[in-house]
Design a protein around this motif. Sequence first.
Motif, PDB file in Angstrom:
ATOM      1  N   TYR A   1       6.573 -12.601  14.521  1.00 25.79           N
ATOM      2  CA  TYR A   1       5.381 -12.293  14.839  1.00 25.79           C
ATOM      3  C   TYR A   1       5.364 -10.666  15.096  1.00 25.79           C
ATOM      4  CZ  TYR A   1       1.281 -10.720  17.499  1.00 25.79           C
ATOM      5  OH  TYR A   1       0.667 -10.192  18.474  1.00 25.79           O
TER       6      TYR A   1
ATOM      7  N   ARG B   1      -1.407 -12.771  14.431  1.00 32.56           N
ATOM      8  CA  ARG B   1      -1.252 -13.465  15.802  1.00 32.56           C
ATOM      9  C   ARG B   1      -1.974 -14.930  15.517  1.00 32.56           C
ATOM     10  NH1 ARG B   1      -3.250 -15.895  19.922  1.00 32.56           N
ATOM     11  NH2 ARG B   1      -2.120 -15.812  21.864  1.00 32.56           N
TER      12      ARG B   1
ATOM     13  N   ILE C   1       9.492 -17.772  15.978  1.00 33.55           N
ATOM     14  CA  ILE C   1       8.094 -17.548  15.302  1.00 33.55           C
ATOM     15  C   ILE C   1       7.685 -16.261  16.091  1.00 33.55           C
ATOM     16  CG2 ILE C   1       5.944 -18.293  15.279  1.00 33.55           C
ATOM     17  CD1 ILE C   1       7.202 -21.276  14.430  1.00 33.55           C
TER      18      ILE C   1
ATOM     19  N   PHE D   1       7.998 -19.095   7.158  1.00 37.69           N
ATOM     20  CA  PHE D   1       6.957 -19.360   8.171  1.00 37.69           C
ATOM     21  C   PHE D   1       5.579 -19.809   7.581  1.00 37.69           C
ATOM     22  CE2 PHE D   1       3.006 -17.489   9.866  1.00 37.69           C
ATOM     23  CZ  PHE D   1       2.923 -18.029  11.179  1.00 37.69           C
TER      24      PHE D   1
ATOM     25  N   ALA E   1       0.348 -17.342  13.660  1.00 37.11           N
ATOM     26  CA  ALA E   1       1.532 -17.699  14.370  1.00 37.11           C
ATOM     27  C   ALA E   1       0.954 -18.694  15.767  1.00 37.11           C
ATOM     28  CB  ALA E   1       2.405 -16.466  15.337  1.00 37.11           C
TER      29      ALA E   1
ATOM     30  N   LEU F   1       3.242 -17.937  22.291  1.00 35.83           N
ATOM     31  CA  LEU F   1       2.848 -16.545  21.889  1.00 35.83           C
ATOM     32  C   LEU F   1       2.008 -15.913  23.133  1.00 35.83           C
ATOM     33  CD1 LEU F   1       2.948 -14.674  19.804  1.00 35.83           C
ATOM     34  CD2 LEU F   1       0.940 -15.716  18.584  1.00 35.83           C
TER      35      LEU F   1
END
Length: 210
Positions: A77, A195, A73, A158, A198, A206
């Motif tokens: 991103y 962002r 992921i 996703f 995600a 992240l």
Amino acid sequence: MTAGDRVAAQIRERILDGQLPAGQRLVEGDLSETCHAARHTVRAALKALQTEGLVEIVPNRGARVAGLDADAIVALYELRAALEVEAAHLALAKNGDRLPPSVHEAAEVLARACRRARPSWPTVSRAHADLHTAIVRGARSPRIEAVHDQLTAQTRLFLLLVRPHYTFARLAEEHLELLADLERHGPDVLRRHLRGSAGALVDGVLRHAQ
């Protein structure tokens, strides 16, 4: 379209519509009956879907629907941000700090799909992908478009994972606001948008990747 392409398209849509969840085994014999295709055709289709990141094939264990772990992921991103933020920058620069009409039209299609009395997830998923593709197309950069097109399937996968964190109404509102903010404040707004989506799944991972 070859027989392999046709079967791959059928399996792809079943995965991206949520009919085949992550981790589910994909048995060639069963798919052969479902898709009305020879087993060697199914095998070729599964290999094609493996290159798209939708299927995992393990030697001596067969195929299964791929998932997206935290690392995948974050990687998705980062790549989408690199492509889409630069594309948004170019699109705005080439259109007098406005996005092309095609982008706004794609946003309205997404909003209408979300606002139906009984929204169809497959329709919404495709409209969402079409909107982000329209932003990239607005840059008029064939190389960025070509690389971004390769991410379409994984992007829809996703979105399937992040779906529980959104209502249809929120998805529509957020993307209409995104376009307005892009034109007011510039392309970094898109980075924050990507962002945020995600981060709904892997915020801690992240954050360390920033």
